[in-house]
Design a protein around this motif. Structure first.
Motif, PDB file in Angstrom:
ATOM      1  N   SER A   1       0.813  -1.209   0.000  1.00 32.09           N
ATOM      2  CA  SER A   1       0.000   0.000   0.000  1.00 32.09           C
ATOM      3  C   SER A   1       0.848   1.262   0.000  1.00 32.09           C
ATOM      4  O   SER A   1       0.415   2.308  -0.491  1.00 32.09           O
ATOM      5  N   SER A   2       2.055   1.191   0.547  1.00 29.67           N
ATOM      6  CA  SER A   2       2.961   2.340   0.579  1.00 29.67           C
ATOM      7  C   SER A   2       4.333   1.836   1.007  1.00 29.67           C
ATOM      8  O   SER A   2       4.532   0.639   1.238  1.00 29.67           O
ATOM      9  N   TRP A   3       5.282   2.781   1.108  1.00 23.68           N
ATOM     10  CA  TRP A   3       6.639   2.404   1.508  1.00 23.68           C
ATOM     11  C   TRP A   3       6.624   1.711   2.873  1.00 23.68           C
ATOM     12  O   TRP A   3       6.075   2.244   3.848  1.00 23.68           O
ATOM     13  N   LEU A   4       7.198   0.507   2.932  1.00 25.67           N
ATOM     14  CA  LEU A   4       7.281  -0.299   4.148  1.00 25.67           C
ATOM     15  C   LEU A   4       5.902  -0.631   4.716  1.00 25.67           C
ATOM     16  O   LEU A   4       5.745  -0.789   5.930  1.00 25.67           O
ATOM     17  N   HIS A   5       4.943  -0.765   3.851  1.00 31.48           N
ATOM     18  CA  HIS A   5       3.621  -1.295   4.193  1.00 31.48           C
ATOM     19  C   HIS A   5       3.247  -2.287   3.096  1.00 31.48           C
ATOM     20  O   HIS A   5       2.695  -1.905   2.067  1.00 31.48           O
ATOM     21  N   GLY A   6       3.641  -3.530   3.300  1.00 30.45           N
ATOM     22  CA  GLY A   6       3.418  -4.533   2.288  1.00 30.45           C
ATOM     23  C   GLY A   6       3.983  -5.868   2.725  1.00 30.45           C
ATOM     24  O   GLY A   6       4.441  -6.028   3.865  1.00 30.45           O
ATOM     25  N   PRO A   7       3.990  -6.854   1.823  1.00 26.72           N
ATOM     26  CA  PRO A   7       4.422  -8.205   2.183  1.00 26.72           C
ATOM     27  C   PRO A   7       5.938  -8.306   2.340  1.00 26.72           C
ATOM     28  O   PRO A   7       6.682  -7.347   2.088  1.00 26.72           O
ATOM     29  N   VAL A   8       6.384  -9.495   2.727  1.00 24.92           N
ATOM     30  CA  VAL A   8       7.805  -9.732   2.982  1.00 24.92           C
ATOM     31  C   VAL A   8       8.654  -9.354   1.771  1.00 24.92           C
ATOM     32  O   VAL A   8       9.698  -8.699   1.911  1.00 24.92           O
ATOM     33  N   ASP A   9       8.233  -9.732   0.583  1.00 25.19           N
ATOM     34  CA  ASP A   9       9.023  -9.436  -0.611  1.00 25.19           C
ATOM     35  C   ASP A   9       9.212  -7.930  -0.805  1.00 25.19           C
ATOM     36  O   ASP A   9      10.289  -7.480  -1.238  1.00 25.19           O
ATOM     37  N   HIS A  10       8.173  -7.164  -0.514  1.00 28.38           N
ATOM     38  CA  HIS A  10       8.284  -5.702  -0.602  1.00 28.38           C
ATOM     39  C   HIS A  10       9.333  -5.193   0.383  1.00 28.38           C
ATOM     40  O   HIS A  10      10.186  -4.360   0.027  1.00 28.38           O
ATOM     41  N   TRP A  11       9.299  -5.666   1.615  1.00 22.06           N
ATOM     42  CA  TRP A  11      10.266  -5.240   2.619  1.00 22.06           C
ATOM     43  C   TRP A  11      11.687  -5.632   2.213  1.00 22.06           C
ATOM     44  O   TRP A  11      12.629  -4.857   2.395  1.00 22.06           O
ATOM     45  N   VAL A  12      11.846  -6.830   1.670  1.00 19.86           N
ATOM     46  CA  VAL A  12      13.173  -7.255   1.228  1.00 19.86           C
ATOM     47  C   VAL A  12      13.701  -6.300   0.162  1.00 19.86           C
ATOM     48  O   VAL A  12      14.860  -5.844   0.230  1.00 19.86           O
ATOM     49  N   ASP A  13      12.873  -5.959  -0.807  1.00 18.89           N
ATOM     50  CA  ASP A  13      13.312  -5.058  -1.873  1.00 18.89           C
ATOM     51  C   ASP A  13      13.675  -3.678  -1.331  1.00 18.89           C
ATOM     52  O   ASP A  13      14.687  -3.073  -1.735  1.00 18.89           O
ATOM     53  N   GLU A  14      12.855  -3.152  -0.421  1.00 21.47           N
ATOM     54  CA  GLU A  14      13.108  -1.798   0.091  1.00 21.47           C
ATOM     55  C   GLU A  14      14.360  -1.755   0.971  1.00 21.47           C
ATOM     56  O   GLU A  14      15.146  -0.795   0.907  1.00 21.47           O
ATOM     57  N   LEU A  15      14.557  -2.774   1.796  1.00 24.42           N
ATOM     58  CA  LEU A  15      15.757  -2.775   2.636  1.00 24.42           C
ATOM     59  C   LEU A  15      17.003  -3.080   1.815  1.00 24.42           C
ATOM     60  O   LEU A  15      18.095  -2.601   2.143  1.00 24.42           O
ATOM     61  N   LYS A  16      16.857  -3.852   0.732  1.00 26.51           N
ATOM     62  CA  LYS A  16      17.982  -4.032  -0.190  1.00 26.51           C
ATOM     63  C   LYS A  16      18.424  -2.687  -0.761  1.00 26.51           C
ATOM     64  O   LYS A  16      19.628  -2.419  -0.903  1.00 26.51           O
ATOM     65  N   ALA A  17      17.447  -1.856  -1.096  1.00 31.55           N
ATOM     66  CA  ALA A  17      17.776  -0.543  -1.652  1.00 31.55           C
ATOM     67  C   ALA A  17      18.504   0.313  -0.616  1.00 31.55           C
ATOM     68  O   ALA A  17      19.471   1.016  -0.943  1.00 31.55           O
ATOM     69  N   LEU A  18      18.061   0.251   0.634  1.00 30.03           N
ATOM     70  CA  LEU A  18      18.755   0.997   1.681  1.00 30.03           C
ATOM     71  C   LEU A  18      20.151   0.433   1.922  1.00 30.03           C
ATOM     72  O   LEU A  18      21.109   1.190   2.153  1.00 30.03           O
ATOM     73  N   ALA A  19      20.282  -0.891   1.877  1.00 28.62           N
ATOM     74  CA  ALA A  19      21.602  -1.503   2.055  1.00 28.62           C
ATOM     75  C   ALA A  19      22.544  -1.087   0.922  1.00 28.62           C
ATOM     76  O   ALA A  19      23.725  -0.799   1.146  1.00 28.62           O
ATOM     77  N   ALA A  20      22.020  -1.040  -0.297  1.00 30.27           N
ATOM     78  CA  ALA A  20      22.837  -0.602  -1.426  1.00 30.27           C
ATOM     79  C   ALA A  20      23.276   0.848  -1.272  1.00 30.27           C
ATOM     80  O   ALA A  20      24.310   1.258  -1.806  1.00 30.27           O
ATOM     81  N   ALA A  21      22.486   1.619  -0.510  1.00 26.91           N
ATOM     82  CA  ALA A  21      22.812   3.021  -0.260  1.00 26.91           C
ATOM     83  C   ALA A  21      23.738   3.193   0.944  1.00 26.91           C
ATOM     84  O   ALA A  21      24.056   4.325   1.318  1.00 26.91           O
ATOM     85  N   GLY A  22      24.157   2.077   1.551  1.00 27.76           N
ATOM     86  CA  GLY A  22      25.136   2.157   2.622  1.00 27.76           C
ATOM     87  C   GLY A  22      24.625   1.878   4.025  1.00 27.76           C
ATOM     88  O   GLY A  22      25.410   1.829   4.971  1.00 27.76           O
ATOM     89  N   PHE A  23      23.323   1.707   4.181  1.00 27.69           N
ATOM     90  CA  PHE A  23      22.792   1.389   5.509  1.00 27.69           C
ATOM     91  C   PHE A  23      23.023  -0.094   5.795  1.00 27.69           C
ATOM     92  O   PHE A  23      22.777  -0.947   4.936  1.00 27.69           O
ATOM     93  N   ASP A  24      23.497  -0.397   7.008  1.00 28.96           N
ATOM     94  CA  ASP A  24      23.882  -1.769   7.304  1.00 28.96           C
ATOM     95  C   ASP A  24      23.158  -2.382   8.490  1.00 28.96           C
ATOM     96  O   ASP A  24      23.320  -3.567   8.763  1.00 28.96           O
ATOM     97  N   THR A  25      22.374  -1.576   9.220  1.00 29.45           N
ATOM     98  CA  THR A  25      21.706  -2.082  10.416  1.00 29.45           C
ATOM     99  C   THR A  25      20.282  -1.550  10.448  1.00 29.45           C
ATOM    100  O   THR A  25      20.070  -0.334  10.369  1.00 29.45           O
ATOM    101  N   PHE A  26      19.314  -2.463  10.574  1.00 29.70           N
ATOM    102  CA  PHE A  26      17.901  -2.110  10.495  1.00 29.70           C
ATOM    103  C   PHE A  26      17.197  -2.539  11.782  1.00 29.70           C
ATOM    104  O   PHE A  26      17.192  -3.728  12.128  1.00 29.70           O
ATOM    105  N   ILE A  27      16.618  -1.571  12.479  1.00 29.82           N
ATOM    106  CA  ILE A  27      15.928  -1.814  13.740  1.00 29.82           C
ATOM    107  C   ILE A  27      14.425  -1.681  13.488  1.00 29.82           C
ATOM    108  O   ILE A  27      13.953  -0.598  13.131  1.00 29.82           O
ATOM    109  N   PHE A  28      13.691  -2.753  13.684  1.00 30.86           N
ATOM    110  CA  PHE A  28      12.281  -2.832  13.316  1.00 30.86           C
ATOM    111  C   PHE A  28      11.407  -2.224  14.406  1.00 30.86           C
ATOM    112  O   PHE A  28      11.420  -2.665  15.552  1.00 30.86           O
ATOM    113  N   TRP A  29      10.629  -1.206  14.009  1.00 33.59           N
ATOM    114  CA  TRP A  29       9.673  -0.541  14.892  1.00 33.59           C
ATOM    115  C   TRP A  29       8.310  -0.633  14.212  1.00 33.59           C
ATOM    116  O   TRP A  29       7.900   0.272  13.497  1.00 33.59           O
TER     117      TRP A  29
END
Length: 284
Positions: free
Chosen positions: A234-262
């Motif tokens: 439905s929006s950024w970080l509101h979707g199924p597991v595959d959506h989250w994997v793709d979005e966090l992959k994009a952040l990882a590619a941008a240099g982010f290495d640690t993700f804290i789930f809230w």
């Protein structure tokens, strides 16, 4: 990459909080970040909660996300974090910030500081904390603008090389991160868009270059907020597991290495789903 959870330290829900932290450990997550707002009447004190959680877990690591420095003087903060690290077997890191909600902080006894002064106090505090950890048994003297120590003897040393991860995204604080910190805790996806995170990353990289430091040596953490669903995106970080994997992959590619789930709603099901996201991103 590392992955963690961000349980809200509501006193009336401490049993659920413990269960979810233990679940996160069981599912193979790496970190637990706990916000530090001592003036919030509904919240447990973070530095009382952290050892309680550490004593009931075996592997997962903990950090204040972030320690409220105006109410936690640096010498005492260094002592507390080192003590927790010793007692937990080297499972504590330090997230540090200039402090939010100044009126509430001052009502609890925090000093009155302007924003520029708050950042300068963090810079001074980092120097004191490092001296405490690196100089066991030595007398430390310090007379600065915000803090004064009169020959206090440092110790005990921490059990491992504790990371100092600084939160904030203003230009002054990013310069402190670039020159002094081991890591940067971004404001997170509740506050910044994907483009906003990348803009702040670029700003940090410029300041690191100005400080003659390789930007890649700075750890990049961010809280990721939203809902992992069974249905469509439905929006950024509101979707199924595959959506989250793709979005966090994009952040990882941008240099982010640690993700804290809230998550928008903290449930066991959401933690299970985030562990699935983490597993896919690790290639498991």
């Amino acid at each position: 990459m590392e992955f963690g959870v961000f349980p809200v330290p509501i006193a009336a829900e401490h049993a659920d909080l413990l269960r979810q932290v233990q679940l996160a450990e069981h599912l193979g997550l790496d970190l637990v970040g706990v916000q530090d707002h001592p003036y919030q009447r509904r919240y447990l004190d973070t530095f009382t909660l952290l050892p309680w959680l550490a004593a009931r877990t075996d592997r997962i690591r903990f950090f204040p996300d972030v320690a409220h420095m105006p109410l936690r003087p640096p010498a005492m903060l260094a002592k507390a974090i080192a003590s927790l690290d010793v007692l937990s077997g080297g499972r504590i890191e330090l997230g540090l910030g200039a402090g939010a909600y100044p009126e509430a902080s001052q009502a609890m006894g925090a000093p009155v500081r302007q924003p520029r002064e708050s950042v300068a106090a963090v810079e001074e505090a980092i120097s004191i904390i490092r001296r405490f950890w690196e100089s066991p048994r030595q007398a430390i003297h310090h007379r600065g603008r915000h803090f004064e120590l009169g020959g206090v003897k440092a110790g005990p040393p921490p059990a491992h090389d504790i990371g100092i991860w600084v939160g904030g995204d203003g230009p002054r604080m990013l310069r402190v991160v670039a020159s002094m910190a081991d890591g940067w805790i971004s404001p997170g996806t509740r506050h910044l868009t994907f483009g906003g995170l990348l803009a702040k990353r670029d700003e940090l990289d410029r300041y690191a270059a100005d400080a003659d430091r390789d930007p890649a040596t700075i750890r990049r953490l961010t809280d990721v907020s939203g809902t992992i669903t069974d249905g469509p995106t439905s929006s950024w970080l509101h979707g199924p597991v595959d959506h989250w994997v793709d979005e966090l992959k994009a952040l990882a590619a941008a240099g982010f290495d640690t993700f804290i789930f809230w998550p928008d709603e903290a449930t066991d099901e959401q933690i299970h789903a985030f562990a699935e996201v983490a597993g896919q991103l690790r290639g498991g």
